[in-house]
Design an enzyme around this catalytic site. Sequence first.
Site, PDB file in Angstrom:
ATOM      1  N   ARG A  40       4.132   2.523   2.867  1.00 11.52           N
ATOM      2  CA  ARG A  40       4.837   1.433   3.569  1.00 11.52           C
ATOM      3  C   ARG A  40       6.339   1.499   3.365  1.00 11.52           C
ATOM      4  O   ARG A  40       7.091   0.931   4.133  1.00 11.52           O
ATOM      5  CB  ARG A  40       4.335   0.066   3.078  1.00 11.52           C
ATOM      6  CG  ARG A  40       2.839  -0.101   3.057  1.00 11.52           C
ATOM      7  CD  ARG A  40       2.187   0.081   4.408  1.00 11.52           C
ATOM      8  NE  ARG A  40       0.777  -0.275   4.339  1.00 11.52           N
ATOM      9  CZ  ARG A  40      -0.157   0.212   5.132  1.00 11.52           C
ATOM     10  NH1 ARG A  40       0.152   1.110   6.049  1.00 11.52           N
ATOM     11  NH2 ARG A  40      -1.408  -0.165   5.019  1.00 11.52           N
TER      12      ARG A  40
ATOM     13  N   ASP B 117     -10.027  -6.265  -0.375  1.00 13.89           N
ATOM     14  CA  ASP B 117      -9.327  -5.554   0.689  1.00 13.89           C
ATOM     15  C   ASP B 117      -8.943  -6.621   1.720  1.00 13.89           C
ATOM     16  O   ASP B 117      -9.352  -7.786   1.624  1.00 13.89           O
ATOM     17  CB  ASP B 117     -10.233  -4.470   1.290  1.00 13.89           C
ATOM     18  CG  ASP B 117      -9.430  -3.335   1.936  1.00 13.89           C
ATOM     19  OD1 ASP B 117      -8.234  -3.534   2.221  1.00 13.89           O
ATOM     20  OD2 ASP B 117     -10.005  -2.256   2.158  1.00 13.89           O
TER      21      ASP B 117
ATOM     22  N   LYS C 131      -9.102   1.541  -5.812  1.00 15.13           N
ATOM     23  CA  LYS C 131      -9.816   1.042  -4.635  1.00 15.13           C
ATOM     24  C   LYS C 131     -10.676   2.162  -4.048  1.00 15.13           C
ATOM     25  O   LYS C 131     -10.394   3.337  -4.299  1.00 15.13           O
ATOM     26  CB  LYS C 131      -8.834   0.508  -3.597  1.00 15.13           C
ATOM     27  CG  LYS C 131      -7.839   1.533  -3.015  1.00 15.13           C
ATOM     28  CD  LYS C 131      -6.811   0.846  -2.137  1.00 15.13           C
ATOM     29  CE  LYS C 131      -5.914   1.835  -1.426  1.00 15.13           C
ATOM     30  NZ  LYS C 131      -4.841   1.205  -0.666  1.00 15.13           N
ATOM     31  N   HIS C 132     -11.777   1.863  -3.361  1.00  9.44           N
ATOM     32  CA  HIS C 132     -12.282   0.548  -2.934  1.00  9.44           C
ATOM     33  C   HIS C 132     -13.657   0.367  -3.567  1.00  9.44           C
ATOM     34  O   HIS C 132     -14.585   1.068  -3.184  1.00  9.44           O
ATOM     35  CB  HIS C 132     -12.405   0.487  -1.423  1.00  9.44           C
ATOM     36  CG  HIS C 132     -11.138   0.899  -0.685  1.00  9.44           C
ATOM     37  ND1 HIS C 132     -10.772   2.225  -0.508  1.00  9.44           N
ATOM     38  CD2 HIS C 132     -10.166   0.168  -0.090  1.00  9.44           C
ATOM     39  CE1 HIS C 132      -9.631   2.277   0.191  1.00  9.44           C
ATOM     40  NE2 HIS C 132      -9.237   1.048   0.452  1.00  9.44           N
TER      41      HIS C 132
ATOM     42  N   ARG D  11      -7.127  10.599   1.783  1.00 10.97           N
ATOM     43  CA  ARG D  11      -6.648   9.559   0.861  1.00 10.97           C
ATOM     44  C   ARG D  11      -7.380   9.639  -0.480  1.00 10.97           C
ATOM     45  O   ARG D  11      -6.976   8.983  -1.443  1.00 10.97           O
ATOM     46  CB  ARG D  11      -6.839   8.177   1.493  1.00 10.97           C
ATOM     47  CG  ARG D  11      -6.021   7.970   2.772  1.00 10.97           C
ATOM     48  CD  ARG D  11      -6.479   6.725   3.509  1.00 10.97           C
ATOM     49  NE  ARG D  11      -6.287   5.516   2.718  1.00 10.97           N
ATOM     50  CZ  ARG D  11      -6.911   4.361   2.968  1.00 10.97           C
ATOM     51  NH1 ARG D  11      -7.766   4.266   3.987  1.00 10.97           N
ATOM     52  NH2 ARG D  11      -6.675   3.316   2.200  1.00 10.97           N
TER      53      ARG D  11
ATOM     54  N   HIS E  19     -12.273  -1.087   8.786  1.00  9.01           N
ATOM     55  CA  HIS E  19     -11.313  -1.880   9.544  1.00  9.01           C
ATOM     56  C   HIS E  19     -11.954  -2.386  10.844  1.00  9.01           C
ATOM     57  O   HIS E  19     -11.612  -3.460  11.333  1.00  9.01           O
ATOM     58  CB  HIS E  19     -10.084  -1.042   9.906  1.00  9.01           C
ATOM     59  CG  HIS E  19      -9.208  -0.721   8.741  1.00  9.01           C
ATOM     60  ND1 HIS E  19      -9.444   0.354   7.906  1.00  9.01           N
ATOM     61  CD2 HIS E  19      -8.096  -1.340   8.248  1.00  9.01           C
ATOM     62  CE1 HIS E  19      -8.503   0.387   6.971  1.00  9.01           C
ATOM     63  NE2 HIS E  19      -7.676  -0.628   7.152  1.00  9.01           N
TER      64      HIS E  19
ATOM     65  N   ASP F 221       0.859  -1.192   0.000  1.00 10.11           N
ATOM     66  CA  ASP F 221       0.000   0.000   0.000  1.00 10.11           C
ATOM     67  C   ASP F 221       0.888   1.232   0.000  1.00 10.11           C
ATOM     68  O   ASP F 221       1.253   1.743   1.059  1.00 10.11           O
ATOM     69  CB  ASP F 221      -0.884   0.032   1.260  1.00 10.11           C
ATOM     70  CG  ASP F 221      -1.964  -1.017   1.259  1.00 10.11           C
ATOM     71  OD1 ASP F 221      -2.939  -0.862   0.527  1.00 10.11           O
ATOM     72  OD2 ASP F 221      -1.825  -2.010   2.010  1.00 10.11           O
TER      73      ASP F 221
END
Length: 610
Positions: A153, A330, A244-245, A214, A257, A145
């Site tokens: 990351r 995801d 995404k998403h 984002r 999440h 990601d």
Amino acid sequence: MHHSSTNSTGNTARPSRRTVLAATAGVTAALAVGGTAQAAPLDDSKLRGLISRMTLEEKVGQLFVMRVYGHSATAPDQADVDANLKEIGVRSPAELIAKYRVGGIIYFTWAHNTRDPHQIADLSNGIQKASLELPRGLPVLISTDQEHGIVARVGKPATLFPGAMAIGAGGSRSDARTFGRIAGRELHAMGIRQDYAPVADVNVNPANPVIGVRSFGSDPEAVAELVAAEVTGFQASGVSATAKHFPGHGDTETDSHYGFPVITHTRGQWDALDAPPFRAAIAAGIDSIMTAHIMVPALDDSGDPATLSRPILTGILREELGYDGVVVTDSLGMQGVRTKYGDDRVPVLALKAGVDQLLNPPNLDIAWNAVLTAVRTGELTEERLDESILRVLRMKAKLGLFEDAYVSHGGVDRAVGVRQHLIAADRIAERTTTLLVNEGGLLPLAPSEHGKLLVVGADPASPSGTTGPPTGVLAAALTGLGFTATALSTGTAPSSATIARAVAAAQDADAVVVATYNVTASSSQKSLVRELRATGKPVVAVAVRNPYDVAHLPDVPAFLASYSWTDVEVRAAARVIAGRVAPRGKLPVPVQRADDPAQVLYPVGHGLTY
């Protein structure tokens, strides 16, 4: 730094191209007419031949993309060995591949996969070697990601760019394409060939806790243009982009999440608001699309999350939108997909819905065996698995992984964090910084008039694109621009004692710069700003995440939005404050009044300059 092995030139030891070709059963020759896999017509018959030689267990493995702990494929640190044994039942990435024959690996910072670029390249090579040396071994699709902004990351010394909402504020398709091309080139050099970016969600809900900055913004057509441009940039660099998403996570007040969001858009609203960026991504030739763990009753009234919805993934995405690329879930460890079904049912139902890649199940053994059992009992057919494996192998072939899956330290050094990339990121960031308020022409500040600055405010947890708290980075940048700037971190919820300390420190300053972070109606950051204003010192606020902060701070004479607290954006804000560059960003989302959300305080497109 760990090196799995190096030769005298400092490049990672890597099997010869001939070894890679032999390991992939000669399929490259069929794919690589004219010398490169990307230039060749994809020969499905050869890929199907490859699939026909796979065991059922190998087929099931190809569908999974899994996390694994460690900086090395074969010799992770003991703490990572312990984590792998506890969560996956293997000791290392190489053992994971040997046991489950997974088709993909996802890198995470917290899994210690991304210490530095050379180590990442070595890990990627070790993963490829572990897979290619198995009987009927296939190259692994390594993903991460790397959205940039608040989700990255791979950190420094890689080039870090402004996040999506900042790019939205810049509004430049050229910048979005350049960002994708450079970011993709750097990932490619480290062996990461699938990036879970860009975010194609349209952020129409300011209270959205999981998407927010984002997203490129709230205008579907503007978002669509930037998504397509970024996709073009990434894929020109040989990295598969992932929109995404799907079908759109932009209008939710729940984080998937931790919960199960419901999107109440009508089908007409979905077509107008959520669909355009995904249509644009498909038109741009996107290689993969990620599902959302959200319920959209207007698209499927069964109560299932989109990840498990055949009407959404097959009916709409495949049949209506005409998409035949890879569909990846995801993370299957997220609560949004686990609320209704057990971890053994989720991967089977996802495949039945039309998914190709099963990302990061909480328990791989349960998920892998559930798919195996579903085929053996007839719930899933082997032909259904073959469809998805063919899509995954097509993507690997397009990326050239059958031809050469390996990378080198020399390639890393030529691409990752090189000067021209860093300069490009700085220039793009300058075009995104947005000036919302500038009463009396307070900005730009001049060292001759405001030489001593106090920088206070929120210092949220640092993402990969930071060298330290934003107050410190901002103070250092301003000092480098001719001011004497002192940093004082006051946090995201300053106490009355902390506020008093900031007010006392302000007495010696000519002006105060406040970094704000997710200010709400009850936030004590409001008290901090109010008391600093009461000192009579000029106050400049910089929202280091959501531009919506300005609605809760109506008395600040100067207000900037940087959309993230990563170094590249904070330093750009400092150059704007100092007048080294003029602010050029325009709000990509509306800011509503705090006391009357039905009223717009600053519309899309608002942005001052000097």
